[in-house]
Each structure stands twice: as structure tokens, then as C-alpha cells.
Design an enzyme around this catalytic site. Structure first.
Site, PDB file in Angstrom:
ATOM      1  N   CYS A 111       2.573  -2.706   0.069  1.00 56.56           N
ATOM      2  CA  CYS A 111       3.772  -2.605  -0.749  1.00 56.56           C
ATOM      3  C   CYS A 111       3.816  -3.744  -1.771  1.00 56.56           C
ATOM      4  O   CYS A 111       3.045  -3.751  -2.715  1.00 56.56           O
ATOM      5  CB  CYS A 111       5.018  -2.545   0.137  1.00 56.56           C
ATOM      6  SG  CYS A 111       6.486  -1.923  -0.735  1.00 56.56           S
ATOM      7  N   HIS A 210       3.732   1.793   3.756  1.00 61.38           N
ATOM      8  CA  HIS A 210       3.835   0.840   4.865  1.00 61.38           C
ATOM      9  C   HIS A 210       3.068   1.329   6.092  1.00 61.38           C
ATOM     10  O   HIS A 210       3.660   1.850   7.045  1.00 61.38           O
ATOM     11  CB  HIS A 210       5.309   0.602   5.214  1.00 61.38           C
ATOM     12  CG  HIS A 210       6.000  -0.288   4.241  1.00 61.38           C
ATOM     13  ND1 HIS A 210       6.012  -1.657   4.364  1.00 61.38           N
ATOM     14  CD2 HIS A 210       6.682  -0.009   3.101  1.00 61.38           C
ATOM     15  CE1 HIS A 210       6.678  -2.186   3.347  1.00 61.38           C
ATOM     16  NE2 HIS A 210       7.095  -1.209   2.574  1.00 61.38           N
ATOM     17  N   GLU A 212       1.840  -0.391   8.426  1.00 61.29           N
ATOM     18  CA  GLU A 212       2.149  -1.171   9.626  1.00 61.29           C
ATOM     19  C   GLU A 212       3.243  -0.510  10.459  1.00 61.29           C
ATOM     20  O   GLU A 212       3.281  -0.663  11.685  1.00 61.29           O
ATOM     21  CB  GLU A 212       2.550  -2.607   9.246  1.00 61.29           C
ATOM     22  CG  GLU A 212       3.972  -2.807   8.780  1.00 61.29           C
ATOM     23  CD  GLU A 212       4.245  -2.353   7.357  1.00 61.29           C
ATOM     24  OE1 GLU A 212       5.409  -2.471   6.910  1.00 61.29           O
ATOM     25  OE2 GLU A 212       3.306  -1.877   6.682  1.00 61.29           O
TER      26      GLU A 212
END
Length: 229
Positions: A111, A210, A212
């Protein structure tokens, strides 16, 4: 065998816990740490420090994490009304990104981290995407991830890693307008840049979404594998 050390850049934000309220705090969402750990790496948190980039000599890989906007002065622009910057992070992370690129350290930008990579490589950003694309699907509401279908460049690293999966989760209001020396290899349906890479280096990848959050072992696993080489 020692796990590769993966540095993760961190936020500095007011935070509250227990009896403490809104203390300036160095932090990062635990999802980043867990994603690195599940991929086989050892996460090391890197607080903003603009004195030097020597810490990278001890790291096997680097994650440039998400967060607030890059200061437009860093790419020769003036701030727009909705731009929300953290100069302390810029001062620390842009040198880290440039040093990682210069030394072929494996790096994954997430990001804001992808945007930092773009600026470090001589690029520039769009400061408010709704003004460009005419909608809020990349950040539909506070704390709500947008869902997008991405298109990836055939033969690129991100295409190889993602396979047939095109679903991405995003939360951003800025985007890459010019990738500088990096190659754009992924786009949303509206043309917003979703992935950057440098095919001339062992592992340089930036994604606007994202990974993660879903503990995506494809992307973090690729970073850890490159860091182990």
C-alpha cells in the site's frame, strides 16, 4: 538454520492501552508480523530513524508497510486538501527504499509501501483517486476494505505468484501516477496501478492492496525465499 530477518517499517501514532491514553507510539498491525512469521521469516520492527540506513546490513529482507500519505514535496508537488502526511516516516523510509534498491535487498512494498517504492524510484503519486477515477471503491468507508479484480502483466512476478486469483483487498485514497524506474505489472479495472516490480533485481515487488490481512503466503513467502537465497 536461522530464519531470515525481515525488517518491517512502522507507524508512529497516538495509541491507548491500559491506563495510558494517546501516547506517541511506534507500532504496526500484528498482521504484518504474523504474515512474515507464517512465511518462515523472523520479523524485526524498524522505527523511523533518518540518521542512516545501516540497519539494512543486518536484514535479509524488507517490508515497507502501509499508513499515511507520502509528502508530495518528495515528488515535487504541493499538498492537496485531503493529503495526510507523516514526514518522519518519509525521512526514514525513502532512504531505506533507495538503499534496498541499490543493494538488491529483497523488498516488498504494501500500500503506502508501494508508493514509497515508486517515489524512491523517481515516480510520483495521485493524491486523491476519487478525483481521478470518480468513485470510492478503493476505500469505500473508514476501516472498510474495498474489493477489486486486478489484471496482471503476463509473465510478471506478480502474475506468477497470484496465478488465477485476481481478487484483491484495498484501502487507499492515493495511487501511483508514475512508477519511475519500476515496471507497472498490475492494474485495477479502472486503471489504478496495483503492482510494481523491478525485473532486473532479485526481488522488488510493490502491491497496492493488503496481502498481510489474509496472511498471503504467496507474496510473503516469495519475499522470505528471496531473503533466504
Amino acid at each position: 538454520m536461522m530464519r531470515p530477518l525481515i525488517g518491517i517499517t512502522t507507524y508512529v501514532e497516538p495509541a491507548s492501552w491500559g491506563v495510558w491514553h494517546r501516547l506517541p507510539t511506534t507500532l504496526v498491525p500484528h498482521a504484518y508480523v504474523e504474515a512474515v512469521t507464517l512465511a518462515g521469516g523472523r520479523a524485526v520492527l524498524l522505527p523511523p530513524d533518518d540518521a542512516d540506513t545501516d540497519v539494512l546490513r543486518r536484514m535479509d529482507g524488507l517490508v515497507l508497510g502501509g499508513g499515511a500519505d507520502v509528502d508530495p514535496a518528495r515528488y515535487g508537488a504541493s499538498p492537496q486538501p485531503l493529503t495526510d502526511t507523516r514526514p518522519q516516516r518519509d525521512a526514514a523510509e525513502l532512504p531505506l527504499a533507495r538503499a534496498a534498491l541499490a543493494t538488491d535487498l529483497p523488498v516488498l512494498g504494501v500500500c503506502r509501501g508501494m508508493q514509497v517504492l515508486a517515489v524512491a524510484a523517481g515516480g510520483r503519486l495521485e493524491q486523491h483517486l476519487p478525483d481521478v477515477v470518480g468513485h470510492d471503491k478503493h476505500r469505500p468507508a473508514p476501516g472498510v476494505y474495498g474489493s477489486q479484480q486486478a489484471v496482471f502483466e503476463s509473465g510478471s512476478r506478480i502474475a506468477e505468484l497470484m496465478g488465477a486469483d485476481r481478487e484483491i483487498n484495498c484501502y487507499h485514497h492515493q495511487g501511483v501516477a508514475d512508477a519511475g524506474a519500476l515496471s507497472v505489472t498490475g492494474w485495477a479495472a479502472d486503471g489504478v496501478v496495483e503492482a510494481l516490480e523491478d525485473p532486473g533485481r532479485p526481488f522488488v515487488l510493490g502491491v497496492q492492496w493488503h496481502p498481510e490481512v489474509s496472511r498471503d503466503r504467496r507474496l510473503f513467502g516469495a519475499l522470505v525465499s528471496a531473503a533466504s537465497a
